[in-house]
Scaffold this motif. Structure first.
Motif, PDB file in Angstrom:
ATOM      1  N   PRO A  78       6.659  -2.976  -4.833  1.00  0.00           N
ATOM      2  CA  PRO A  78       5.900  -2.185  -3.854  1.00  0.00           C
ATOM      3  C   PRO A  78       5.081  -3.020  -2.880  1.00  0.00           C
ATOM      4  O   PRO A  78       4.850  -2.603  -1.744  1.00  0.00           O
ATOM      5  N   GLU A  79       4.638  -4.202  -3.298  1.00  0.00           N
ATOM      6  CA  GLU A  79       3.802  -5.015  -2.417  1.00  0.00           C
ATOM      7  C   GLU A  79       4.596  -5.648  -1.275  1.00  0.00           C
ATOM      8  O   GLU A  79       4.007  -6.176  -0.326  1.00  0.00           O
ATOM      9  N   LYS A  80       5.924  -5.554  -1.319  1.00  0.00           N
ATOM     10  CA  LYS A  80       6.749  -6.159  -0.276  1.00  0.00           C
ATOM     11  C   LYS A  80       7.204  -5.167   0.796  1.00  0.00           C
ATOM     12  O   LYS A  80       7.842  -5.559   1.774  1.00  0.00           O
ATOM     13  N   TYR A  83       4.744  -0.049   4.982  1.00  0.00           N
ATOM     14  CA  TYR A  83       4.418   1.363   4.884  1.00  0.00           C
ATOM     15  C   TYR A  83       4.002   1.937   6.237  1.00  0.00           C
ATOM     16  O   TYR A  83       3.391   1.232   7.052  1.00  0.00           O
ATOM     17  N   GLU A  91      -5.413  -4.093   5.994  1.00  0.00           N
ATOM     18  CA  GLU A  91      -4.047  -4.094   5.484  1.00  0.00           C
ATOM     19  C   GLU A  91      -3.830  -2.883   4.578  1.00  0.00           C
ATOM     20  O   GLU A  91      -4.780  -2.321   4.034  1.00  0.00           O
ATOM     21  N   GLY A  93      -2.868  -1.393   1.143  1.00  0.00           N
ATOM     22  CA  GLY A  93      -2.913  -1.894  -0.222  1.00  0.00           C
ATOM     23  C   GLY A  93      -2.281  -0.912  -1.197  1.00  0.00           C
ATOM     24  O   GLY A  93      -2.491   0.299  -1.107  1.00  0.00           O
ATOM     25  N   VAL A  94      -1.493  -1.438  -2.132  1.00  0.00           N
ATOM     26  CA  VAL A  94      -0.879  -0.614  -3.172  1.00  0.00           C
ATOM     27  C   VAL A  94      -1.902  -0.396  -4.275  1.00  0.00           C
ATOM     28  O   VAL A  94      -2.354  -1.348  -4.917  1.00  0.00           O
ATOM     29  N   HIS A  97       1.497   2.212  -8.901  1.00  0.00           N
ATOM     30  CA  HIS A  97       2.930   2.398  -8.705  1.00  0.00           C
ATOM     31  C   HIS A  97       3.623   2.624 -10.045  1.00  0.00           C
ATOM     32  O   HIS A  97       3.090   2.314 -11.109  1.00  0.00           O
ATOM     33  N   ALA A 112       5.019   4.491  -4.953  1.00  0.00           N
ATOM     34  CA  ALA A 112       3.812   3.711  -4.671  1.00  0.00           C
ATOM     35  C   ALA A 112       2.723   4.584  -4.064  1.00  0.00           C
ATOM     36  O   ALA A 112       2.986   5.371  -3.154  1.00  0.00           O
ATOM     37  N   VAL A 114      -0.488   4.275  -1.856  1.00  0.00           N
ATOM     38  CA  VAL A 114      -0.931   3.258  -0.903  1.00  0.00           C
ATOM     39  C   VAL A 114      -2.056   3.817  -0.037  1.00  0.00           C
ATOM     40  O   VAL A 114      -2.046   4.999   0.324  1.00  0.00           O
TER      41      VAL A 114
END
Length: 208
Positions: A78-80, A83, A91, A93-94, A97, A112, A114
């Motif tokens: 999910p961090e890649k 969104y 930014e 942020g997740v 998830h 996710a 977010v």
């Protein structure tokens, strides 16, 4: 100016709309219906969504449960993902998830939660479904928006169990309510049904 509040009274069972140009395998596009009214609501006691794994008896390392767990191990990171959030100088942020193979094709999807990673306040959350990248080195694809940040809701009690996504959505009854302290809540779940994610909202204390 504070955003217009969204009441959780009229949240109904619906289908979820895919992100533009994206889709999961074996799906049909159907719209999401997030209805809003102008009625103010005091604090609501949301019913708890009880989830039981569909394969509770599959305990061997070769059964359906083991296959789903193996698929989830290769779910998109999910961090890649990129969104669809406008966070200004901040930014995305997740927050939380989970993963499962919802459509049964042997490839897991990631769910996710977010929100914009601001230094203060309670920015609204979005809930997104991620699928694998179409090519090596590309970010995971956002193929569904289960909860749009434009709804101005926060997400708590998030979980993915037995192929069911559950969460508690929190919001505000009026613009006078401090943005730190939502005074509305409702339990919801999304289940893969008939080739799409079906949204189900638990009844409120007023029986709506």
């Amino acid at each position: 100016m504070l955003p217009t509040p969204v009441t959780l009274l009229t949240l109904e069972t619906s289908r979820v709309q895919p992100s533009a140009g994206q889709d999961l395998p074996h799906t049909r596009t159907r719209p999401v219906h997030w209805l809003a009214t102008a009625a103010a609501l005091a604090a609501v006691v949301a019913a708890t969504v009880m989830i039981q794994p569909t394969d509770a008896t599959a305990t061997s390392d070769t059964g359906p449960l083991a296959a789903r767990q193996k698929a989830a191990a290769g779910a998109p990171a999910p961090e890649k993902a990129d969104y669809p959030l406008d966070c200004g100088p901040w930014e995305a942020g997740v927050v939380e998830h989970g993963a499962a193979d919802f459509d049964g094709d042997g490839v897991a999807e990631t769910i996710a939660v977010v929100r914009c990673a601001t230094e203060g306040g309670t920015p609204p959350s979005g809930v997104f479904v991620l699928a694998r990248a179409e090519r090596a080195g590309a970010p995971p694809r956002v193929v569904r928006t289960l909860l749009d940040p434009a709804e101005r809701l926060s997400v708590d009690d998030f979980a993915v169990r037995g192929g069911v996504i559950s969460a508690t959505l929190r919001g505000y009854s009026s613009q006078k309510v401090p943005r730190c302290c939502p005074d509305q809540e409702r339990s919801v779940s999304w289940r893969w049904t008939d080739g799409d994610f079906a949204l189900k909202a638990a009844p409120t204390a007023m029986g709506v």
